[in-house]
Design a protein around this motif. Sequence first.
Motif, PDB file in Angstrom:
ATOM      1  N   GLU A   1       0.832  -1.203   0.000  1.00  0.00           N
ATOM      2  CA  GLU A   1       0.000   0.000   0.000  1.00  0.00           C
ATOM      3  C   GLU A   1       0.870   1.258   0.000  1.00  0.00           C
ATOM      4  O   GLU A   1       0.638   2.189  -0.776  1.00  0.00           O
ATOM      5  N   GLY A   2       1.886   1.297   0.845  1.00  0.00           N
ATOM      6  CA  GLY A   2       2.778   2.443   0.908  1.00  0.00           C
ATOM      7  C   GLY A   2       3.630   2.583  -0.340  1.00  0.00           C
ATOM      8  O   GLY A   2       3.898   3.705  -0.801  1.00  0.00           O
ATOM      9  N   LEU A   3       4.081   1.450  -0.891  1.00  0.00           N
ATOM     10  CA  LEU A   3       4.860   1.492  -2.132  1.00  0.00           C
ATOM     11  C   LEU A   3       4.021   2.060  -3.271  1.00  0.00           C
ATOM     12  O   LEU A   3       4.491   2.893  -4.050  1.00  0.00           O
ATOM     13  N   GLU A   4       2.783   1.628  -3.349  1.00  0.00           N
ATOM     14  CA  GLU A   4       1.892   2.139  -4.389  1.00  0.00           C
ATOM     15  C   GLU A   4       1.618   3.634  -4.185  1.00  0.00           C
ATOM     16  O   GLU A   4       1.549   4.396  -5.154  1.00  0.00           O
ATOM     17  N   ALA A   5       1.492   4.063  -2.934  1.00  0.00           N
ATOM     18  CA  ALA A   5       1.281   5.489  -2.654  1.00  0.00           C
ATOM     19  C   ALA A   5       2.476   6.310  -3.148  1.00  0.00           C
ATOM     20  O   ALA A   5       2.294   7.395  -3.735  1.00  0.00           O
ATOM     21  N   LEU A   6       3.697   5.807  -2.939  1.00  0.00           N
ATOM     22  CA  LEU A   6       4.884   6.496  -3.455  1.00  0.00           C
ATOM     23  C   LEU A   6       4.857   6.543  -4.977  1.00  0.00           C
ATOM     24  O   LEU A   6       5.158   7.581  -5.583  1.00  0.00           O
ATOM     25  N   GLN A   7       4.499   5.424  -5.594  1.00  0.00           N
ATOM     26  CA  GLN A   7       4.429   5.353  -7.059  1.00  0.00           C
ATOM     27  C   GLN A   7       3.469   6.417  -7.589  1.00  0.00           C
ATOM     28  O   GLN A   7       3.802   7.163  -8.508  1.00  0.00           O
ATOM     29  N   ARG A   8       2.304   6.482  -7.015  1.00  0.00           N
ATOM     30  CA  ARG A   8       1.296   7.434  -7.496  1.00  0.00           C
ATOM     31  C   ARG A   8       1.690   8.891  -7.208  1.00  0.00           C
ATOM     32  O   ARG A   8       1.423   9.774  -8.022  1.00  0.00           O
ATOM     33  N   ARG A   9       2.317   9.117  -6.071  1.00  0.00           N
ATOM     34  CA  ARG A   9       2.685  10.484  -5.693  1.00  0.00           C
ATOM     35  C   ARG A   9       3.803  11.048  -6.564  1.00  0.00           C
ATOM     36  O   ARG A   9       3.790  12.236  -6.907  1.00  0.00           O
ATOM     37  N   PHE A  10       4.790  10.212  -6.912  1.00  0.00           N
ATOM     38  CA  PHE A  10       5.993  10.722  -7.558  1.00  0.00           C
ATOM     39  C   PHE A  10       6.192  10.292  -9.013  1.00  0.00           C
ATOM     40  O   PHE A  10       7.142  10.753  -9.652  1.00  0.00           O
ATOM     41  N   ALA A  11       5.349   9.450  -9.556  1.00  0.00           N
ATOM     42  CA  ALA A  11       5.558   8.930 -10.915  1.00  0.00           C
ATOM     43  C   ALA A  11       5.689  10.043 -11.949  1.00  0.00           C
ATOM     44  O   ALA A  11       6.552   9.978 -12.832  1.00  0.00           O
ATOM     45  N   ASP A  12       4.891  11.080 -11.831  1.00  0.00           N
ATOM     46  CA  ASP A  12       4.936  12.155 -12.822  1.00  0.00           C
ATOM     47  C   ASP A  12       6.180  13.034 -12.690  1.00  0.00           C
ATOM     48  O   ASP A  12       6.436  13.889 -13.531  1.00  0.00           O
ATOM     49  N   ARG A  13       6.977  12.786 -11.653  1.00  0.00           N
ATOM     50  CA  ARG A  13       8.230  13.525 -11.465  1.00  0.00           C
ATOM     51  C   ARG A  13       9.443  12.662 -11.809  1.00  0.00           C
ATOM     52  O   ARG A  13      10.578  13.049 -11.540  1.00  0.00           O
ATOM     53  N   GLY A  14       9.208  11.488 -12.393  1.00  0.00           N
ATOM     54  CA  GLY A  14      10.322  10.641 -12.794  1.00  0.00           C
ATOM     55  C   GLY A  14      10.736   9.630 -11.750  1.00  0.00           C
ATOM     56  O   GLY A  14      11.927   9.413 -11.528  1.00  0.00           O
ATOM     57  N   PHE A  15       9.773   8.992 -11.115  1.00  0.00           N
ATOM     58  CA  PHE A  15      10.030   7.996 -10.081  1.00  0.00           C
ATOM     59  C   PHE A  15       9.268   6.722 -10.398  1.00  0.00           C
ATOM     60  O   PHE A  15       8.155   6.763 -10.919  1.00  0.00           O
ATOM     61  N   ALA A  16       9.861   5.583 -10.054  1.00  0.00           N
ATOM     62  CA  ALA A  16       9.160   4.306 -10.218  1.00  0.00           C
ATOM     63  C   ALA A  16       9.587   3.327  -9.133  1.00  0.00           C
ATOM     64  O   ALA A  16      10.763   3.267  -8.746  1.00  0.00           O
ATOM     65  N   VAL A  17       8.627   2.561  -8.664  1.00  0.00           N
ATOM     66  CA  VAL A  17       8.882   1.406  -7.804  1.00  0.00           C
ATOM     67  C   VAL A  17       8.975   0.199  -8.733  1.00  0.00           C
ATOM     68  O   VAL A  17       8.172   0.068  -9.662  1.00  0.00           O
ATOM     69  N   LEU A  18       9.948  -0.670  -8.496  1.00  0.00           N
ATOM     70  CA  LEU A  18      10.075  -1.917  -9.247  1.00  0.00           C
ATOM     71  C   LEU A  18      10.026  -3.061  -8.243  1.00  0.00           C
ATOM     72  O   LEU A  18      10.868  -3.114  -7.332  1.00  0.00           O
ATOM     73  N   GLY A  19       9.059  -3.962  -8.404  1.00  0.00           N
ATOM     74  CA  GLY A  19       8.868  -5.055  -7.457  1.00  0.00           C
ATOM     75  C   GLY A  19       9.362  -6.388  -7.990  1.00  0.00           C
ATOM     76  O   GLY A  19       9.042  -6.766  -9.122  1.00  0.00           O
ATOM     77  N   PHE A  20      10.130  -7.088  -7.162  1.00  0.00           N
ATOM     78  CA  PHE A  20      10.702  -8.383  -7.529  1.00  0.00           C
ATOM     79  C   PHE A  20      10.288  -9.429  -6.504  1.00  0.00           C
ATOM     80  O   PHE A  20      10.882  -9.519  -5.427  1.00  0.00           O
ATOM     81  N   PRO A  21       9.269 -10.228  -6.810  1.00  0.00           N
ATOM     82  CA  PRO A  21       8.822 -11.266  -5.879  1.00  0.00           C
ATOM     83  C   PRO A  21       9.938 -12.261  -5.583  1.00  0.00           C
ATOM     84  O   PRO A  21      10.724 -12.620  -6.465  1.00  0.00           O
ATOM     85  N   CYS A  22       9.974 -12.701  -4.325  1.00  0.00           N
ATOM     86  CA  CYS A  22      11.016 -13.629  -3.884  1.00  0.00           C
ATOM     87  C   CYS A  22      10.414 -14.606  -2.881  1.00  0.00           C
ATOM     88  O   CYS A  22       9.688 -14.199  -1.976  1.00  0.00           O
ATOM     89  N   ASN A  23      10.726 -15.875  -3.040  1.00  0.00           N
ATOM     90  CA  ASN A  23      10.184 -16.916  -2.160  1.00  0.00           C
ATOM     91  C   ASN A  23      11.246 -17.483  -1.212  1.00  0.00           C
ATOM     92  O   ASN A  23      11.065 -18.536  -0.638  1.00  0.00           O
ATOM     93  N   GLN A  24      12.360 -16.790  -1.028  1.00  0.00           N
ATOM     94  CA  GLN A  24      13.469 -17.315  -0.228  1.00  0.00           C
ATOM     95  C   GLN A  24      13.300 -17.154   1.273  1.00  0.00           C
ATOM     96  O   GLN A  24      14.060 -17.741   2.033  1.00  0.00           O
ATOM     97  N   PHE A  25      12.355 -16.370   1.706  1.00  0.00           N
ATOM     98  CA  PHE A  25      12.214 -16.093   3.131  1.00  0.00           C
ATOM     99  C   PHE A  25      10.892 -16.654   3.642  1.00  0.00           C
ATOM    100  O   PHE A  25       9.835 -16.090   3.410  1.00  0.00           O
TER     101      PHE A  25
END
Length: 159
Positions: A43-67
């Motif tokens: 939820e917080g990651l998506e909020a950052l994406q939406r808040r800053f995307a138009d200023r040249g920001f992106a979240v990139l998510g990499f699912p991991c099953n190691q933990f």
Amino acid sequence: MNAITDLTVTGADGAPVSLEQWHGQVLLIVNTASKCGFTPQYEGLEALQRRFADRGFAVLGFPCNQFGAQEPGDAAEIASFCSLTYDVTFPMFAKIDVNGAQAAPLFERLKADAPGVLGTKAIKWNFTKFLVDREGRVVRRYAPTTKPEDITADIEALL
């Protein structure tokens, strides 16, 4: 050393994806999991994406099953969960390893450029975050316990 954006990763559909398309943007790269105590951070990651995307920001998510085997699903299940539960719009990639012999080159590079506490390289758990500047340089590593909203000032400083 080359920029992070010079690397190629695997998309959720299994196709190669050049990170070059994000060159010039500030990135927050995160290893994620759908069944983790930190999963609500989507939820917080998506909020950052939406808040800053138009200023040249992106979240990139990499699912991991190691933990704790906390990302057991396939790409379709992960995408569905992220979309339906957290309305995630940022890119999600193929499930990867972040530690060990099969660790993805991207995460090997992130860990080398931004070691953890006392210089440790290994990622300790899901939702470890790496902030990358517009030149593709790793600026900082954040622990899984760091909430996305607590990174806001660091993101703004790079934008």
